[in-house]
Scaffold this active site. Structure first.
Site, PDB file in Angstrom:
ATOM      1  N   LYS A   4      39.793  -0.614 125.814  1.00 37.04           N
ATOM      2  CA  LYS A   4      40.809  -1.543 126.393  1.00 37.04           C
ATOM      3  C   LYS A   4      41.943  -0.865 126.714  1.00 37.04           C
ATOM      4  CE  LYS A   4      39.682  -5.636 123.838  1.00 37.04           C
ATOM      5  NZ  LYS A   4      40.187  -6.677 123.020  1.00 37.04           N
TER       6      LYS A   4
ATOM      7  N   HIS B  32      47.789   5.564 116.942  1.00 37.41           N
ATOM      8  CA  HIS B  32      46.889   5.103 115.872  1.00 37.41           C
ATOM      9  C   HIS B  32      45.810   4.321 116.570  1.00 37.41           C
ATOM     10  CE1 HIS B  32      45.043   1.379 114.306  1.00 37.41           C
ATOM     11  NE2 HIS B  32      45.540   1.563 113.152  1.00 37.41           N
ATOM     12  N   ASN B  33      45.650   4.139 117.828  1.00 39.38           N
ATOM     13  CA  ASN B  33      44.456   3.770 118.466  1.00 39.38           C
ATOM     14  C   ASN B  33      43.644   4.770 118.768  1.00 39.38           C
ATOM     15  OD1 ASN B  33      45.350   1.100 117.908  1.00 39.38           O
ATOM     16  ND2 ASN B  33      44.656   0.350 119.925  1.00 39.38           N
TER      17      ASN B  33
ATOM     18  N   LYS C  51      51.712   2.515 117.684  1.00 44.76           N
ATOM     19  CA  LYS C  51      50.373   1.786 117.722  1.00 44.76           C
ATOM     20  C   LYS C  51      49.306   2.462 118.676  1.00 44.76           C
ATOM     21  CE  LYS C  51      47.209  -1.419 116.866  1.00 44.76           C
ATOM     22  NZ  LYS C  51      46.600  -1.579 118.067  1.00 44.76           N
TER      23      LYS C  51
ATOM     24  N   GLU D 182      42.117   6.382 116.028  1.00 43.67           N
ATOM     25  CA  GLU D 182      40.771   5.442 115.724  1.00 43.67           C
ATOM     26  C   GLU D 182      39.748   5.890 116.669  1.00 43.67           C
ATOM     27  OE1 GLU D 182      40.392   0.820 117.161  1.00 43.67           O
ATOM     28  OE2 GLU D 182      42.099   1.021 115.548  1.00 43.67           O
TER      29      GLU D 182
ATOM     30  N   SER E 106      48.071  -3.611 113.411  1.00 41.60           N
ATOM     31  CA  SER E 106      46.856  -3.225 113.445  1.00 41.60           C
ATOM     32  C   SER E 106      46.177  -3.959 111.954  1.00 41.60           C
ATOM     33  CB  SER E 106      46.571  -1.509 112.957  1.00 41.60           C
ATOM     34  OG  SER E 106      45.230  -1.066 112.782  1.00 41.60           O
TER      35      SER E 106
ATOM     36  N   ARG F 128      48.594 -21.442 126.020  1.00 34.80           N
ATOM     37  CA  ARG F 128      48.520 -22.138 127.432  1.00 34.80           C
ATOM     38  C   ARG F 128      47.627 -23.304 127.733  1.00 34.80           C
ATOM     39  NH1 ARG F 128      46.676 -17.797 131.832  1.00 34.80           N
ATOM     40  NH2 ARG F 128      45.003 -17.918 130.608  1.00 34.80           N
TER      41      ARG F 128
ATOM     42  N   HIS G 237      52.416  33.396 140.466  1.00 32.34           N
ATOM     43  CA  HIS G 237      52.954  32.547 139.630  1.00 32.34           C
ATOM     44  C   HIS G 237      53.987  33.244 138.386  1.00 32.34           C
ATOM     45  CE1 HIS G 237      51.238  28.938 141.462  1.00 32.34           C
ATOM     46  NE2 HIS G 237      50.323  29.594 141.497  1.00 32.34           N
TER      47      HIS G 237
END
Length: 469
Positions: free
Chosen positions: A262, A186-187, A183, A190, A128, A33, A452
């Site tokens: 993130k 995977h994280n 993925k 990690e 990764s 960009r 219940h």
């Protein structure tokens, strides 16, 4: 045959993947960009292969031969949709878009369907390996339209890391959002392994009084262990040797103890709730990061009363190191297992038909969670004698190693050292092996206050009791 590849987004990962493709013989068109970023990239790396930069999407798209293969390396979320809106009017039926970012798998599912309606193939591809892996060879987890993937597979295979068995760390994962789901998990794994390593370091430092130099030596030694070695242990050893340029002291001592995230860890815990899979170690690791960032609350509670039970003597440093090492091994095995359980359940519900043995294989090279554990899971979920492989895996939990795991959690608790991931792994292990859990009482409580109902052990059906009569 020369392949062409377009790359949009020249951040660290995008730039290194473009270089990787060019080094492997592809004609690479790049776009960013900010045009100056493109110019700087080509000035620094343009001689590494056939790479050309463009200042508009129109020129960029026209530079690629149909069917075009375009790799998006932009921030997950709205940025991906924004790029797609700009690109779609310029594309032709049969063109292929690969999203190599950490997109949320439901978004990938949606984009796959939306683009398919316009004749455009969309591939959500988890990648990764970090900065180094992107350049030297990452692990890649593509999902989406398989026929479209096969047309670009030869180039991607050249770019991928070696798996140690003569293959490459890439395999078609499944339809729709399967690649980004794998993925994401995977994280999550990690997150769990990083937290386990951090807790192990804290125990050695706070209880065993290990110096940073001794911690570096310990993690380096563990990384040479055929049963324990991993990329994360390797970098941990290096971290403890790094000096601070400003003070000359150990850099680790000047880094704030508030860990960021993130979103992929949180997404993993959300997916586990959605599919009904227990991933306690990963959840504990996510919670630990959230708690570490709660600066005001941590400060306000610093004076909480503490009553420690330190009657048992601290093991000698070498013995403590052995104890913690065994706890780390077993807890890490549990973490991988939780991740595979989640992938297996989601695959069954979504109809993805994910090959778990292949997932373990493509994680063996290039990626952040590559480790000595993965061949065990590859064998367990592979096409060979899976029963023998499972028995071999279970044997790791027998005898002294398990006792050391329990000792580690006890030592930490008695001295007030938080080890949420080590503890969560052990609690889950004990829950799985227990013949009877206390949730029968919870079922009775739920029936008491909310009618219940509950099930019985001696007969089929659901039952309700008038508990107050």
């Amino acid at each position: 045959m020369q392949y062409s590849l377009g790359v949009i987004g020249l951040g660290t990962m995008g730039a290194n993947l473009a270089r990787n493709a060019a080094r492997n013989g592809a004609a690479v068109s790049v776009y960013n960009r900010t045009a100056q970023v493109t110019e700087n990239f080509l000035e620094e790396h343009g001689a590494e292969g056939e790479m050309k930069g463009y200042k508009s999407y129109k020129e960029f798209v026209q530079s690629l031969e149909h069917p075009r293969a375009i790799l998006l390396m932009v921030k997950a979320g709205e940025a991906v949709d924004a790029v797609l809106r700009d690109l779609l009017p310029l594309l032709q039926k049969g063109d292929i878009i690969l999203d190599g970012g950490n997109s949320h798998y439901p978004d990938t599912q949606r984009r796959t369907e939306e683009l398919a309606a316009q004749g455009i193939h969309f591939i959500g591809m988890g990648i990764s390996g970090g900065e180094e892996g992107a350049l030297q060879g990452p692990s890649m987890m593509p999902g989406g339209n398989e026929k479209a993937y096969r047309t670009i597979e030869p180039l991607l295979a050249k770019m991928a890391a070696d798996d140690g068995e003569g293959g490459k760390c890439i395999a078609y994962v499944g339809e729709g959002g399967a690649g980004h789901f794998v993925k994401m998990v995977h994280n999550g794994i990690e997150y769990g392994i990083m937290q386990l390593i951090a807790e192990s370091a804290a125990l050695l430092k706070d209880v065993g009084k290990y110096t940073n130099t001794q911690l570096a030596e310990t993690f380096a030694a563990w990384n040479t262990d055929a049963n324990l070695s991993s990329f994360l242990l390797e970098i941990t050893a290096r971290i403890f040797t790094k000096k601070d340029a400003e003070t000359g002291g150990d850099l680790i001592d000047f880094i704030a103890d508030s860990a960021g995230q993130k979103g992929t860890g949180k997404w993993t815990t959300e997916a586990a709730m959605t599919y009904g899979v227990a991933i306690p170690t990963i959840n504990a690791a996510v919670d630990a990061r959230i708690l570490s960032g709660s600066a005001e609350k941590r400060t306000a509670h610093r004076s909480l009363p503490v009553a420690l039970d330190e009657q048992d003597p601290v093991p000698p440093p070498e013995k403590l190191r052995s104890i913690v090492r065994n706890a780390l091994e077993l807890a890490a095995l549990c973490t991988y297992g939780q991740g595979f359980d989640l992938i297996e359940k989601a695959s069954a519900e979504e109809g993805w038909k994910i090959d778990l043995g292949e997932v373990a294989r493509i994680w063996r090279g290039g990626c952040i969670i590559r480790s000595a554990f993965l061949p065990l899971f590859q064998a367990q979920y592979g096409r060979g004698d899976t029963v023998a492989a499972t028995e071999q895996l279970m044997q790791r939990f027998a005898g002294e190693k398990q006792r050391d795991w329990r000792r580690t959690v006890t030592i930490a608790a008695s001295r007030g050292i938080p080890t949420p991931a080590l503890s969560a792994s052990l609690h889950a292990y004990d829950a799985y092996r227990s013949a009877r859990l206390p949730q029968n009482l919870i079922q009775a409580q739920r029936d008491y206050f909310g009618a219940h109902t509950y099930e019985r052990t001696d007969t089929e059906g659901t039952f309700h009791t008038d508990w107050t009569s």
